[in-house]
Design a protein around this motif. Structure first.
Motif, PDB file in Angstrom:
ATOM      1  N   PRO A 239       0.804  -1.222   0.000  1.00  0.00           N
ATOM      2  CA  PRO A 239       0.000   0.000   0.000  1.00  0.00           C
ATOM      3  C   PRO A 239       0.834   1.266   0.000  1.00  0.00           C
ATOM      4  CG  PRO A 239      -0.118  -1.087   2.131  1.00  0.00           C
ATOM      5  CD  PRO A 239       0.635  -2.004   1.215  1.00  0.00           C
ATOM      6  N   LEU A 240       2.124   1.182   0.277  1.00  0.00           N
ATOM      7  CA  LEU A 240       2.965   2.381   0.288  1.00  0.00           C
ATOM      8  C   LEU A 240       3.720   2.569  -1.015  1.00  0.00           C
ATOM      9  CD1 LEU A 240       4.368   2.109   3.907  1.00  0.00           C
ATOM     10  CD2 LEU A 240       2.412   3.412   3.086  1.00  0.00           C
ATOM     11  N   GLU A 241       3.507   1.655  -1.964  1.00  0.00           N
ATOM     12  CA  GLU A 241       4.224   1.724  -3.233  1.00  0.00           C
ATOM     13  C   GLU A 241       3.693   2.865  -4.084  1.00  0.00           C
ATOM     14  OE1 GLU A 241       4.907  -2.053  -5.132  1.00  0.00           O
ATOM     15  OE2 GLU A 241       4.424  -1.158  -7.040  1.00  0.00           O
ATOM     16  N   THR A 242       4.609   3.648  -4.629  1.00  0.00           N
ATOM     17  CA  THR A 242       4.228   4.760  -5.496  1.00  0.00           C
ATOM     18  C   THR A 242       4.927   4.569  -6.825  1.00  0.00           C
ATOM     19  OG1 THR A 242       4.045   6.234  -3.628  1.00  0.00           O
ATOM     20  CG2 THR A 242       4.253   7.256  -5.777  1.00  0.00           C
TER      21      THR A 242
ATOM     22  N   GLN B 271       1.231  10.494 -10.017  1.00  0.00           N
ATOM     23  CA  GLN B 271       1.601   9.490  -9.026  1.00  0.00           C
ATOM     24  C   GLN B 271       0.340   8.863  -8.468  1.00  0.00           C
ATOM     25  OE1 GLN B 271       3.899  11.621  -6.160  1.00  0.00           O
ATOM     26  NE2 GLN B 271       5.547  12.048  -7.590  1.00  0.00           N
ATOM     27  N   TRP B 272       0.449   7.608  -8.029  1.00  0.00           N
ATOM     28  CA  TRP B 272      -0.704   6.920  -7.471  1.00  0.00           C
ATOM     29  C   TRP B 272      -0.287   5.935  -6.401  1.00  0.00           C
ATOM     30  CZ3 TRP B 272      -1.123   1.609  -8.165  1.00  0.00           C
ATOM     31  CH2 TRP B 272      -0.264   1.049  -9.133  1.00  0.00           C
ATOM     32  N   LYS B 273      -1.233   5.641  -5.523  1.00  0.00           N
ATOM     33  CA  LYS B 273      -1.050   4.627  -4.485  1.00  0.00           C
ATOM     34  C   LYS B 273      -2.353   3.852  -4.367  1.00  0.00           C
ATOM     35  CE  LYS B 273       2.242   6.862  -1.457  1.00  0.00           C
ATOM     36  NZ  LYS B 273       2.626   7.138  -0.081  1.00  0.00           N
TER      37      LYS B 273
ATOM     38  N   LEU C 222      -4.362   1.766  -1.498  1.00  0.00           N
ATOM     39  CA  LEU C 222      -4.428   1.435  -0.078  1.00  0.00           C
ATOM     40  C   LEU C 222      -5.435   0.300   0.074  1.00  0.00           C
ATOM     41  CD1 LEU C 222      -4.531   5.045   1.417  1.00  0.00           C
ATOM     42  CD2 LEU C 222      -2.548   3.571   1.067  1.00  0.00           C
TER      43      LEU C 222
END
Length: 128
Positions: free
Chosen positions: A10-13, A55-57, A59
């Protein structure tokens, strides 16, 4: 060929894939309108300039819909989508232009306020 799975961290960008070149014709949703009045055409969306990658994430939420957070640094726009893990349905929840927000010095910040902290630091340093 199977599509790449969504990231599990979930912290990957990661930047989104490069958008195709915009069409020369402006987009219009007037034909799909359910009201009698015609909608004005929307402007074509240009690809972001170099260095301004979207950019996107993702969660993940085991108890409800996952959230997809998307930020366009060039336009300073933030969007939130909910993604149903079972059906894959994507629902736009909100979009906000952050440019005015980011010009505020404080908002809804508890005590001590940033200006009070700065005054304490200035006082601790003493006269110059």
């Amino acid at each position: 060929m199977a599509a790449d799975p969504l990231p599990t961290n979930p912290l990957e960008t990661d930047p989104l894939p490069t958008d195709p070149p915009p069409s020369e014709e402006p987009l219009s949703f007037a034909a799909r309108s359910t009201t009698a009045a015609a909608s004005p055409p929307l402007p074509a969306v240009a690809a972001p300039p170099a260095g301004g990658q979207t950019q996107w994430k993702i969660l993940e939420n085991p108890n409800g819909p996952h959230a997809a957070l998307i930020f366009d640094p060039v336009r300073q726009v933030f969007a939130v989508y909910h993604v149903d893990a079972g059906s894959g349905q994507i629902m736009l929840k909100s979009v906000r232009n952050l440019s005015a927000d980011l010009r505020l010095e404080q908002f809804n910040s508890g005590a001590p306020a940033p200006k009070d902290i700065q005054a304490m630091l200035d006082e601790a340093r003493g006269p110059r």
